[in-house]
Design a protein around this motif. Sequence first.
Motif, PDB file in Angstrom:
ATOM      1  N   LEU A  75       1.127 -12.170 -44.549  1.00 34.57           N
ATOM      2  CA  LEU A  75      -0.214 -12.256 -45.115  1.00 34.57           C
ATOM      3  C   LEU A  75      -0.496 -11.063 -46.038  1.00 34.57           C
ATOM      4  CD1 LEU A  75      -2.850 -13.875 -45.058  1.00 34.57           C
ATOM      5  CD2 LEU A  75      -3.602 -12.414 -43.190  1.00 34.57           C
ATOM      6  N   ARG A  76      -0.076  -9.872 -45.612  1.00 38.00           N
ATOM      7  CA  ARG A  76      -0.308  -8.653 -46.400  1.00 38.00           C
ATOM      8  C   ARG A  76       0.454  -8.707 -47.725  1.00 38.00           C
ATOM      9  NH1 ARG A  76       2.649  -4.377 -46.943  1.00 38.00           N
ATOM     10  NH2 ARG A  76       4.022  -4.901 -45.218  1.00 38.00           N
ATOM     11  N   ARG A  77       1.659  -9.289 -47.712  1.00 39.42           N
ATOM     12  CA  ARG A  77       2.460  -9.371 -48.930  1.00 39.42           C
ATOM     13  C   ARG A  77       2.165 -10.631 -49.737  1.00 39.42           C
ATOM     14  NH1 ARG A  77       7.529 -10.146 -48.535  1.00 39.42           N
ATOM     15  NH2 ARG A  77       7.691 -10.779 -46.390  1.00 39.42           N
ATOM     16  N   SER A  78       1.166 -11.393 -49.359  1.00 35.12           N
ATOM     17  CA  SER A  78       0.802 -12.661 -50.014  1.00 35.12           C
ATOM     18  C   SER A  78       1.972 -13.637 -50.017  1.00 35.12           C
ATOM     19  CB  SER A  78       0.331 -12.421 -51.453  1.00 35.12           C
ATOM     20  OG  SER A  78      -0.769 -11.573 -51.459  1.00 35.12           O
ATOM     21  N   ALA A  79       2.727 -13.646 -48.937  1.00 35.09           N
ATOM     22  CA  ALA A  79       3.857 -14.553 -48.812  1.00 35.09           C
ATOM     23  C   ALA A  79       3.575 -15.650 -47.796  1.00 35.09           C
ATOM     24  CB  ALA A  79       5.103 -13.768 -48.386  1.00 35.09           C
ATOM     25  N   LEU A 164       5.410 -21.269 -45.686  1.00 33.39           N
ATOM     26  CA  LEU A 164       4.489 -22.329 -46.069  1.00 33.39           C
ATOM     27  C   LEU A 164       4.052 -23.023 -44.789  1.00 33.39           C
ATOM     28  CD1 LEU A 164       3.331 -23.624 -48.616  1.00 33.39           C
ATOM     29  CD2 LEU A 164       5.210 -25.227 -48.574  1.00 33.39           C
ATOM     30  N   LEU A 165       2.781 -22.873 -44.448  1.00 31.00           N
ATOM     31  CA  LEU A 165       2.280 -23.257 -43.134  1.00 31.00           C
ATOM     32  C   LEU A 165       1.223 -24.342 -43.275  1.00 31.00           C
ATOM     33  CD1 LEU A 165       2.713 -22.088 -40.246  1.00 31.00           C
ATOM     34  CD2 LEU A 165       0.819 -20.577 -40.681  1.00 31.00           C
ATOM     35  N   SER A 166       1.365 -25.407 -42.498  1.00 31.42           N
ATOM     36  CA  SER A 166       0.322 -26.433 -42.500  1.00 31.42           C
ATOM     37  C   SER A 166      -0.801 -25.979 -41.568  1.00 31.42           C
ATOM     38  CB  SER A 166       0.889 -27.776 -42.026  1.00 31.42           C
ATOM     39  OG  SER A 166       1.157 -27.721 -40.652  1.00 31.42           O
ATOM     40  N   LEU A 167      -1.978 -26.570 -41.714  1.00 30.15           N
ATOM     41  CA  LEU A 167      -3.103 -26.168 -40.866  1.00 30.15           C
ATOM     42  C   LEU A 167      -2.832 -26.497 -39.398  1.00 30.15           C
ATOM     43  CD1 LEU A 167      -6.123 -27.158 -43.106  1.00 30.15           C
ATOM     44  CD2 LEU A 167      -5.264 -24.882 -42.612  1.00 30.15           C
ATOM     45  N   ASP A 168      -2.158 -27.631 -39.132  1.00 35.31           N
ATOM     46  CA  ASP A 168      -1.791 -27.963 -37.757  1.00 35.31           C
ATOM     47  C   ASP A 168      -0.824 -26.918 -37.201  1.00 35.31           C
ATOM     48  OD1 ASP A 168      -3.283 -30.254 -37.963  1.00 35.31           O
ATOM     49  OD2 ASP A 168      -1.571 -31.511 -38.532  1.00 35.31           O
ATOM     50  N   GLY A 169       0.142 -26.534 -38.029  1.00 37.77           N
ATOM     51  CA  GLY A 169       1.108 -25.519 -37.606  1.00 37.77           C
ATOM     52  C   GLY A 169       0.463 -24.174 -37.355  1.00 37.77           C
ATOM     53  N   LEU A 170      -0.555 -23.831 -38.170  1.00 38.96           N
ATOM     54  CA  LEU A 170      -1.254 -22.554 -37.993  1.00 38.96           C
ATOM     55  C   LEU A 170      -1.966 -22.504 -36.650  1.00 38.96           C
ATOM     56  CD1 LEU A 170      -2.224 -19.843 -39.191  1.00 38.96           C
ATOM     57  CD2 LEU A 170      -4.176 -21.088 -40.104  1.00 38.96           C
TER      58      LEU A 170
END
Length: 174
Positions: A75-79, A164-170
């Motif tokens: 998140l910090r590295r915008s990745a 690359l994360l889906s909302l369900d995965g998050l």
Amino acid sequence: LKQVHPAGKSRHEVRGGGRKPRPQKGTGKSRQGSIRAPQWRGGGVAFPRQRRDFAMSLPRRVVDAGTKVALSDKLRRSALLLVGRLALDEPKTSALLERLQRLGLSLPHTRAGGGHKVLLVGGDDRSDESQAAARLAAQNIPGVSMCLAKDVSVLKLVSHSVLLLSLDGLREVE
């Protein structure tokens, strides 16, 4: 990881040798208990190498802390990219490539080439056919791998440059 070597057989693991080969006393020869003892031809090895499991299990808290650190670093590295759903109508590699390029990701065309290594994380719903289509499409792209949220490990998070994360995965990774 440590290599596991082949195991040898001790006197108890070699086939045969259950009977005492000669009487304990009265023959003038040395006492013997089995023809599979190490000093006999065809006998077992005195101290054989044994297979060993070198796996170590970490406490659940340590694993969870590592996952949080890896996610916060992404998140910090915008990745870390969030997507509504990781789904495709049909398992087409070209459709997934087009979608990844729309997100601004350049993929390596060779193993040694540059580009992003992308990890796609979907929800844990195995019956979702559109997510299964995305998994099939991702198999054929070098540098792109897909897994379910429950299969995410710290090693997978660290070894991929973009998540690359889906909302369900998050929801399930949290």
